[in-house]
Design a protein around this motif. Sequence first.
Motif, PDB file in Angstrom:
ATOM      1  N   MET A 163      26.845  34.187  42.613  1.00 32.23           N
ATOM      2  CA  MET A 163      27.612  33.336  41.815  1.00 32.23           C
ATOM      3  C   MET A 163      28.437  34.100  40.824  1.00 32.23           C
ATOM      4  O   MET A 163      29.862  33.815  40.612  1.00 32.23           O
ATOM      5  N   ILE A 164      27.938  35.227  40.068  1.00 32.99           N
ATOM      6  CA  ILE A 164      28.621  35.572  38.928  1.00 32.99           C
ATOM      7  C   ILE A 164      29.795  36.775  39.743  1.00 32.99           C
ATOM      8  O   ILE A 164      30.825  36.863  39.385  1.00 32.99           O
ATOM      9  N   ARG A 165      29.041  37.672  40.517  1.00 32.58           N
ATOM     10  CA  ARG A 165      29.965  38.805  41.239  1.00 32.58           C
ATOM     11  C   ARG A 165      31.105  38.102  42.067  1.00 32.58           C
ATOM     12  O   ARG A 165      32.230  38.756  41.968  1.00 32.58           O
ATOM     13  N   PHE A 166      30.845  37.233  42.799  1.00 36.32           N
ATOM     14  CA  PHE A 166      31.660  36.839  44.061  1.00 36.32           C
ATOM     15  C   PHE A 166      32.453  35.455  43.568  1.00 36.32           C
ATOM     16  O   PHE A 166      33.676  35.427  43.873  1.00 36.32           O
ATOM     17  N   ALA A 167      31.719  34.530  43.374  1.00 30.59           N
ATOM     18  CA  ALA A 167      32.187  33.170  42.906  1.00 30.59           C
ATOM     19  C   ALA A 167      32.961  33.023  41.669  1.00 30.59           C
ATOM     20  O   ALA A 167      34.376  32.820  41.668  1.00 30.59           O
ATOM     21  N   VAL A 168      32.561  33.552  40.639  1.00 25.51           N
ATOM     22  CA  VAL A 168      33.229  33.673  39.327  1.00 25.51           C
ATOM     23  C   VAL A 168      34.206  34.596  39.234  1.00 25.51           C
ATOM     24  O   VAL A 168      35.252  34.706  38.758  1.00 25.51           O
ATOM     25  N   ASP A 169      33.553  35.868  39.213  1.00 22.05           N
ATOM     26  CA  ASP A 169      34.636  37.029  39.094  1.00 22.05           C
ATOM     27  C   ASP A 169      35.283  37.513  40.169  1.00 22.05           C
ATOM     28  O   ASP A 169      36.355  38.219  40.088  1.00 22.05           O
ATOM     29  N   ASN A 170      34.933  36.909  41.444  1.00 26.35           N
ATOM     30  CA  ASN A 170      35.671  37.519  42.798  1.00 26.35           C
ATOM     31  C   ASN A 170      36.009  38.846  42.816  1.00 26.35           C
ATOM     32  O   ASN A 170      37.059  39.032  43.167  1.00 26.35           O
ATOM     33  N   LYS A 171      35.035  39.832  42.247  1.00 25.10           N
ATOM     34  CA  LYS A 171      35.604  41.032  42.333  1.00 25.10           C
ATOM     35  C   LYS A 171      35.829  41.784  43.794  1.00 25.10           C
ATOM     36  O   LYS A 171      36.709  42.705  43.570  1.00 25.10           O
ATOM     37  N   LEU A 172      35.127  41.520  44.526  1.00 20.58           N
ATOM     38  CA  LEU A 172      35.280  41.954  45.912  1.00 20.58           C
ATOM     39  C   LEU A 172      36.680  41.974  46.516  1.00 20.58           C
ATOM     40  O   LEU A 172      37.224  42.512  47.468  1.00 20.58           O
ATOM     41  N   ALA A 173      37.339  40.671  45.916  1.00 19.92           N
ATOM     42  CA  ALA A 173      38.538  40.638  46.396  1.00 19.92           C
ATOM     43  C   ALA A 173      39.786  41.621  46.290  1.00 19.92           C
ATOM     44  O   ALA A 173      40.715  41.835  46.755  1.00 19.92           O
TER      45      ALA A 173
END
Length: 407
Positions: A275-285
């Motif tokens: 939720m934090i790393r991918f959904a909220v911050d979407n860092k891997l994009a």
Amino acid sequence: MKKLFKTALKINELAVNTATNAADWFFRKEILIQSGKTEYEVIAEHLPMRVRYYAPSADTSQPHAVPLVMVPPLGVTTETFDLMPDRSLVKSMTEAGFQVYLVDWGKPERKDGHLGLFDYSHTMMGQALDAVREHSQSKEISLFGWCMGGLLCLLYAGYGHDKHIRNLVTVASPIDLRDGKNIMAFASNTLNVTARFIRKYSEFRLDRINPMLFSPPGWMVSLGFKLTAPVASITTYWDLLTRLNDRDFVEQHTTTADYLNNMMLYPGGVVRDFMIRFAVDNKLANGKVKIGELVSDLGNITANMLVFAGETDHLVPGSMAKKSLRMVASKNKSFLLAPGGHMGVILGSQAREHVWKQAAEWLQGHSQVQATSVAAPIANKPKASKPKATTARKPRARIQKDTPRAA
């Protein structure tokens, strides 16, 4: 008269088959379930994770040099890749001449709720691959992951410490969660807007909450998967009713239903991290994401890559899955669209032809011997446990080679 007698016999046989199958479906479902029939041995165990080994088909004169490691997503049973004898991905790959290893994530319980993405993508993946290398005596390996399993493969390879991943295959694995107009993108964007507001006006942070509180029970995971194809989930019971005389169909339906109805608890730490790393911050994009104390940078990945996506996948559409190819440093990389939705692309009736066969042929072409490859533990990784008892194998046919077409 003779024709009437034959018709009566057929009606009688139909009635008997229908009654027998109905009785078994109501009172003895366990004898109808056909999942997990391919024989294997457990070569390592680091609870809740274990590593399974499926030997190549007995009629394979020379197995492919590079062993294949299958990585299923969390929340589903390991039978994802061995659903039925005639619809088994691990069996298909052993028939194609591969030494197949499967990372069995086990059955997490409430006490495992603290486990996060770092535990799965770094620690347990590292332990599993150390065990594979020790057992196979090969430094080089191929990874194959579906959905979250593919994401875990990408994160592990992105840490950059393992330089011996020859090939990497992902199927319907999400990268940019805000890409497109789909269920996951909508949820991610909604959560992002909410989180930004909360971060601006309060001290509340998701990472301060006990991860145990994020663990969805198995029934909730089952519901989530069914919602990816809600109409199909309902119509299959009508199909069962109309084909109750067909034993093969009843076994197939019961096995699939058992699989969908018995998903497992999802570790709360993974849900919170996602939720934090991918959904909220979407860092891997943008190709990089910090997991624990390490950064996974997809730019570290140089393995040959093959990415699949489902043509009708509304959870992880093609554009979302394909984006990983833009982030990696791999020179040899391909993308293929295959029939099916999020589950159908890997488990559906067309998966064997459009995903399994294509992946096997691609891997065969990238698994030749390049140099002597002797197993050696990766630095700073826990050692794998000793191999367990071995089971027997049966002869299987081998798949013929036919070069896959890029979409």
